[in-house]
Design a protein around this motif. Sequence first.
Motif, mmCIF file in Angstrom:
data_model
loop_
_atom_site.group_PDB
_atom_site.id
_atom_site.type_symbol
_atom_site.label_atom_id
_atom_site.label_comp_id
_atom_site.label_asym_id
_atom_site.label_seq_id
_atom_site.Cartn_x
_atom_site.Cartn_y
_atom_site.Cartn_z
ATOM 1 N N UNK A 1 -20.370 -30.890 -27.848
ATOM 2 C CA UNK A 1 -20.938 -30.358 -29.095
ATOM 3 C C UNK A 1 -22.012 -29.324 -28.779
ATOM 4 N N UNK A 2 -21.884 -28.155 -29.370
ATOM 5 C CA UNK A 2 -22.850 -27.095 -29.083
ATOM 6 C C UNK A 2 -24.153 -27.329 -29.827
ATOM 7 N N UNK A 3 -25.243 -26.906 -29.204
ATOM 8 C CA UNK A 3 -26.564 -27.038 -29.832
ATOM 9 C C UNK A 3 -26.618 -26.259 -31.139
ATOM 10 N N UNK A 4 -25.972 -25.092 -31.137
ATOM 11 C CA UNK A 4 -25.951 -24.258 -32.350
ATOM 12 C C UNK A 4 -25.279 -24.964 -33.507
ATOM 13 N N UNK A 5 -24.112 -25.613 -33.237
ATOM 14 C CA UNK A 5 -23.378 -26.308 -34.297
ATOM 15 C C UNK A 5 -24.185 -27.482 -34.838
#
Length: 395
Positions: free
Chosen positions: A356-360
Amino acid sequence: MGLGKSFTMALSSIINNKVRALLTMLGIIIGIAAVIILVSVMNGLTNEITSMFDDFGTTSLTANIMTRSANIEVKPDEVYEFADANPDMYSGVSPQVMVSGQIKLPTSGDDAITSSCSGVSEDYYDIKRLELGFGRFICNVDCDNKSRSAVIGSYQALYLFGTCEDALNKTIKINGIPFTVIGILEEEEDSTQSSSDNAVYIPYTTALQMNGTNRVNTYIVDAADDSVVDEAKAKLESFLLEKIGDDDFYNVTSLKVMIDAMTNVMGKMTMVLVAIAGISLLVGGIGIMNIMLVTVSERTREIGIRKALGAKHRHIMTQFVMESGVVSCIGGIIGIIIGSAFAMLAGKALGMAVRPSTGAITIAFCVSVGIGIIFGFLPARKAARLNPIDALRSE
């Protein structure tokens, strides 16, 4: 009443109505989890495909010449000259000549492998970022002498000799012609017929001889680096146009352009999927608004008492917006945890790295809080506008 007191009251209300709060959060939890899962899996898939293309060399250009005219030909020496004249643009050139046929041991009778052999030159090794397990790759001397030397993949080595090491310096037959194995490529996948380990490379001059022709129709050209790929492609096309005279008889493809196009398509697909998952967030927001309206109706008398004791319009607004925001925020955090866990499980099931991306996660959290505030505004305004006398009279 300050924000701290409003926050404390919001938590107290949620704790006192656990089931209602959980049902209120459900839409937010599902929506946020769906967004995290979809974005993470799509990012993982994009990275997996990009990585697969990277293994072939993102700076490589493939020039295919399709003219059959005897008077129109692009010779290897001409392409080498062109590349040498532009050292800041190109770092390598290799003709590529395909030979299809049977590969077997001299003594194996009918036990043969059907495979395609690529006739290449020395630069092909670096252009395609190949790795050798044993021996060496095709060199320019092999091409000059039209030698019967072959570099084989681990699939051929294991199938014909049992081990890769035993295949070195042994003889194999390609379409009945004996070749000496001078190198074995490093195993990349699972050494099956359908994998990249099924590969055979011979000097391109030998391949031309086997095909009974002296015409090369495919060239692999390596751009100096990623920053000049587009310029190198345009320059190569200009060179071919000058030699052939008609752009209908050749095409130049770039892996970098293909990767950029693929990444763009995957990005659009991700946005569409996120938009679909966002419907759950909208439903969750409406659910929050409905529950908060019910809460306002149930607590009308409480609101009347607070107003009678001096609570102002903004105090009532802050209390109910805070409560709505906290409910949504907690739902968002639960959704992020569930979504991240399921995304990683999906990655393991699909056999690829999914993180999971930090941005998402940041965007999902902000959206969940925003939905709580936006959809809690209407009930909060209704509560703040209640007449204290009418509110005190309500049962």
